[in-house]
Design a protein around this motif. Structure first.
Motif, PDB file in Angstrom:
ATOM      1  N   ARG A  76     -14.331  16.676  -2.095  1.00 19.41           N
ATOM      2  CA  ARG A  76     -14.344  15.048  -1.953  1.00 19.41           C
ATOM      3  C   ARG A  76     -15.952  14.716  -1.801  1.00 19.41           C
ATOM      4  NH1 ARG A  76      -9.797  11.908  -1.234  1.00 19.41           N
ATOM      5  NH2 ARG A  76     -11.125  10.418  -0.509  1.00 19.41           N
ATOM      6  N   GLN A  77     -15.626  13.516  -2.254  1.00 18.85           N
ATOM      7  CA  GLN A  77     -17.255  13.105  -1.757  1.00 18.85           C
ATOM      8  C   GLN A  77     -17.405  11.933  -0.913  1.00 18.85           C
ATOM      9  OE1 GLN A  77     -19.826  11.339  -5.231  1.00 18.85           O
ATOM     10  NE2 GLN A  77     -18.990  13.004  -6.714  1.00 18.85           N
ATOM     11  N   THR A  78     -16.164  11.226  -0.367  1.00 22.13           N
ATOM     12  CA  THR A  78     -16.279  10.448   0.532  1.00 22.13           C
ATOM     13  C   THR A  78     -14.437  11.392   1.386  1.00 22.13           C
ATOM     14  OG1 THR A  78     -14.426   9.371  -1.002  1.00 22.13           O
ATOM     15  CG2 THR A  78     -16.375   9.134  -0.702  1.00 22.13           C
ATOM     16  N   PRO A  79     -14.687  10.811   3.159  1.00 14.37           N
ATOM     17  CA  PRO A  79     -13.524  11.353   3.558  1.00 14.37           C
ATOM     18  C   PRO A  79     -11.983  11.253   3.093  1.00 14.37           C
ATOM     19  CG  PRO A  79     -15.274  10.385   5.134  1.00 14.37           C
ATOM     20  CD  PRO A  79     -15.478  10.212   3.457  1.00 14.37           C
ATOM     21  N   SER A  80     -11.261  12.482   3.339  1.00 14.84           N
ATOM     22  CA  SER A  80     -10.075  12.490   2.713  1.00 14.84           C
ATOM     23  C   SER A  80      -8.959  11.484   3.352  1.00 14.84           C
ATOM     24  CB  SER A  80      -9.245  13.858   3.403  1.00 14.84           C
ATOM     25  OG  SER A  80      -7.920  13.701   2.674  1.00 14.84           O
ATOM     26  N   LYS A  81      -8.068  10.957   2.899  1.00 10.29           N
ATOM     27  CA  LYS A  81      -7.282  10.053   3.434  1.00 10.29           C
ATOM     28  C   LYS A  81      -6.184  10.559   3.724  1.00 10.29           C
ATOM     29  CE  LYS A  81      -9.139   5.921   0.313  1.00 10.29           C
ATOM     30  NZ  LYS A  81     -10.487   6.521   0.225  1.00 10.29           N
ATOM     31  N   LEU A  82      -5.919  12.313   4.107  1.00 12.39           N
ATOM     32  CA  LEU A  82      -4.742  13.290   4.173  1.00 12.39           C
ATOM     33  C   LEU A  82      -4.518  13.173   5.593  1.00 12.39           C
ATOM     34  CD1 LEU A  82      -4.336  15.631   1.238  1.00 12.39           C
ATOM     35  CD2 LEU A  82      -3.332  13.529   1.706  1.00 12.39           C
ATOM     36  N   HIS A  83      -3.350  13.205   6.351  1.00 14.54           N
ATOM     37  CA  HIS A  83      -3.437  13.076   7.699  1.00 14.54           C
ATOM     38  C   HIS A  83      -2.303  13.733   7.235  1.00 14.54           C
ATOM     39  CE1 HIS A  83      -3.778   9.261   7.184  1.00 14.54           C
ATOM     40  NE2 HIS A  83      -4.227   8.567   8.747  1.00 14.54           N
ATOM     41  N   LYS A  98       0.594  -1.216  -0.308  1.00  6.92           N
ATOM     42  CA  LYS A  98      -0.048  -0.025  -0.040  1.00  6.92           C
ATOM     43  C   LYS A  98       0.849   0.985  -0.199  1.00  6.92           C
ATOM     44  CE  LYS A  98      -3.296  -2.263   2.477  1.00  6.92           C
ATOM     45  NZ  LYS A  98      -5.096  -1.763   3.708  1.00  6.92           N
ATOM     46  N   GLY A  99       0.241   2.237  -0.066  1.00  6.91           N
ATOM     47  CA  GLY A  99       1.089   3.582  -0.423  1.00  6.91           C
ATOM     48  C   GLY A  99       0.490   4.643  -1.450  1.00  6.91           C
ATOM     49  N   TYR A 100       0.876   5.418  -1.855  1.00 12.85           N
ATOM     50  CA  TYR A 100       0.652   6.330  -2.747  1.00 12.85           C
ATOM     51  C   TYR A 100       1.519   6.310  -4.030  1.00 12.85           C
ATOM     52  CZ  TYR A 100       0.002  10.860  -5.032  1.00 12.85           C
ATOM     53  OH  TYR A 100      -0.643  11.800  -6.003  1.00 12.85           O
ATOM     54  N   GLY A 146       5.542   7.006  -0.191  1.00 10.65           N
ATOM     55  CA  GLY A 146       4.213   7.525   0.323  1.00 10.65           C
ATOM     56  C   GLY A 146       3.951   8.604  -0.673  1.00 10.65           C
ATOM     57  N   MET A 147       2.849   9.214   0.423  1.00 10.52           N
ATOM     58  CA  MET A 147       2.548  10.552  -0.286  1.00 10.52           C
ATOM     59  C   MET A 147       3.991  11.891  -0.356  1.00 10.52           C
ATOM     60  SD  MET A 147      -0.753  11.020  -0.201  1.00 10.52           S
ATOM     61  CE  MET A 147      -0.612  11.955  -0.590  1.00 10.52           C
ATOM     62  N   GLU A 148       5.342  10.990  -0.124  1.00  8.74           N
ATOM     63  CA  GLU A 148       6.505  12.808  -0.823  1.00  8.74           C
ATOM     64  C   GLU A 148       6.981  11.986  -1.381  1.00  8.74           C
ATOM     65  OE1 GLU A 148       7.864   8.795   1.733  1.00  8.74           O
ATOM     66  OE2 GLU A 148       6.148   9.775   1.595  1.00  8.74           O
ATOM     67  N   PHE A 149       6.007  11.268  -2.655  1.00  6.88           N
ATOM     68  CA  PHE A 149       5.976  10.440  -3.522  1.00  6.88           C
ATOM     69  C   PHE A 149       5.758  11.988  -4.655  1.00  6.88           C
ATOM     70  CE2 PHE A 149       4.742   9.944  -8.269  1.00  6.88           C
ATOM     71  CZ  PHE A 149       5.647   8.597  -8.517  1.00  6.88           C
ATOM     72  N   PRO A 192      -8.987  21.974   3.221  1.00  6.68           N
ATOM     73  CA  PRO A 192      -9.444  22.822   4.410  1.00  6.68           C
ATOM     74  C   PRO A 192      -8.603  24.198   4.515  1.00  6.68           C
ATOM     75  CG  PRO A 192      -8.602  20.751   4.299  1.00  6.68           C
ATOM     76  CD  PRO A 192      -9.023  21.329   2.897  1.00  6.68           C
ATOM     77  N   TRP A 193      -8.834  24.923   5.351  1.00  2.00           N
ATOM     78  CA  TRP A 193      -7.842  26.059   5.520  1.00  2.00           C
ATOM     79  C   TRP A 193      -6.519  26.428   5.670  1.00  2.00           C
ATOM     80  CZ3 TRP A 193      -5.171  28.860   9.232  1.00  2.00           C
ATOM     81  CH2 TRP A 193      -5.210  30.161   9.927  1.00  2.00           C
ATOM     82  N   LEU A 194      -6.279  25.433   6.594  1.00  2.00           N
ATOM     83  CA  LEU A 194      -4.820  25.062   7.401  1.00  2.00           C
ATOM     84  C   LEU A 194      -4.293  24.304   5.976  1.00  2.00           C
ATOM     85  CD1 LEU A 194      -3.191  24.040   9.795  1.00  2.00           C
ATOM     86  CD2 LEU A 194      -4.103  22.129   9.324  1.00  2.00           C
TER      87      LEU A 194
END
Length: 352
Positions: free
Chosen positions: A203-210, A66-68, A175-178, A128-130
């Protein structure tokens, strides 16, 4: 079936609500421009995403891990096109805009095209604002500063690149650093980079980003490529300040009565500075050995066999000097009957 001109690679993780829309838009865009293409879905889902991809004629790939980054790396291994298009499966990017990403590549005006949400349109409730005002801009500015790029949105997930350009990059991040590695390597390999303003949808579903975890992964990855501003410079400044304080107070004598706390602080700063420089050196050597940093300048000389011998000899001599000075303190302590001892300066210096 002939070799396709374009490979659209879509990583997917439980996106059954939106994957079909993404595949449909990508196919319509390619057909509208009369471009021969294939759609590859790198899927690690537990829902019906894989079945949807197959039913719509996409090539389904199951990454071993697994992993982006792993999803993209596996997808690219199976891609046959001359040009690669990258996009997420959550329908936040409009794959109808695929031709806009391909146009600079087809015209040979660029080797790598990346979307810019910050120069395009960010729909309400899509970011998100952040992320919009702090995370993405700050990390993008750091990346631009460290690697002399001029990107406005380094974490935009919709991109396009020539096969030749991709093969030059040697990407390996799992991972996301790709996303950061792709831009950094493109800059290192002198690829021509162009931005395309795009719209970004909710998005139509919850984000998977942390937010904090993924942000740290990107920052840590940039540290690996360029540890100098993170470790060498602050470490050298701390060591210089600490060494100056320690030696100045030691030369004045009577450390125990004239500046004990300042003396201890100086020694701590010198040690922390040394550790930071050492950590930066470890990171730089790791980067060189993994082909992330060019082997040149002082680091190349230090990695030379004879330099390593010199470093080893220097380390041994410093160790012997510290042990000798420390032994003198221990002997004085023993001779005093293990009582109180006014040798703080000598003890601290030998420890350092």
């Amino acid at each position: 079936m002939g070799q396709p001109l374009v490979s659209v690679v879509i990583p997917c993780m439980n996106e059954e609500k939106t994957l079909g829309s993404c595949i449909g838009k990508a196919r319509q865009a390619l057909e509208r421009e009369c471009l021969e293409g294939e759609i590859i879905v790198a899927d690690n889902s537990t829902d019906s995403s894989g079945a949807i991809a197959k039913s719509m004629g996409a090539t389904l790939i199951i990454p071993q891990k697994k992993g982006y980054g792993n999803a993209y790396l596996e997808g690219f291994r199976h891609a046959r096109g001359k040009y690669f298009v990258l996009a997420d499966a959550d329908d936040t990017y409009d794959l109808n805009e695929t031709p806009r990403f391909l146009a600079p590549l087809l015209a040979r005006e660029a080797d790598f095209v990346i979307g810019s949400r910050l120069r395009g349109e960010i729909k309400k409730d899509s970011m998100p604002w952040l992320h919009r005002y702090i995370g993405n801009p700050v990390l993008t500015k750091i990346l631009n500063w460290l690697f002399k790029t001029n990107i406005s949105d380094a974490h935009c997930g919709m991109r396009a690149i020539t096969r030749e350009g991709y093969e030059k990059l040697g990407l390996r991040s799992e991972g996301m650093e790709f996303a950061s590695e792709m831009i950094i390597e493109a800059a290192r390999k002198n690829l021509r980079i162009k931005e395309v303003p795009i719209a970004y949808y909710p998005r139509q579903t919850p984000s998977k980003l942390h937010s904090w975890g993924d942000g740290w992964r990107h920052l840590r990855f940039m540290m690996l490529y360029n540890p100098t501003p993170f470790f060498y410079i602050p470490g050298f400044l701390l060591f210089t300040l600490g060494a100056f304080m320690t030696l100045t107070l030691a030369m004045r004598g009577n450390v125990e009565t004239t500046g004990l706390h300042s003396f201890i602080l100086g020694s701590m700063l010198a040690i922390i500075g040394t550790q930071m420089v050492t950590t930066g050196s470890y990171m730089k050597i790791y980067g060189i050995l993994n082909n992330k940093i060019e082997k040149k300048g002082l680091t190349a000389k230090l990695l030379d066999y004879h330099s390593l011998e010199f470093g080893l000899l220097t380390g041994i001599l410093l160790f012997i000097g510290g042990m000798t000075l420390g032994s003198d303190v221990v002997l004085k302590w023993i001779s005093s009957g293990y009582g109180s001892l006014s040798e703080v300066g000598e003890a601290v210096i030998s420890w350092c």
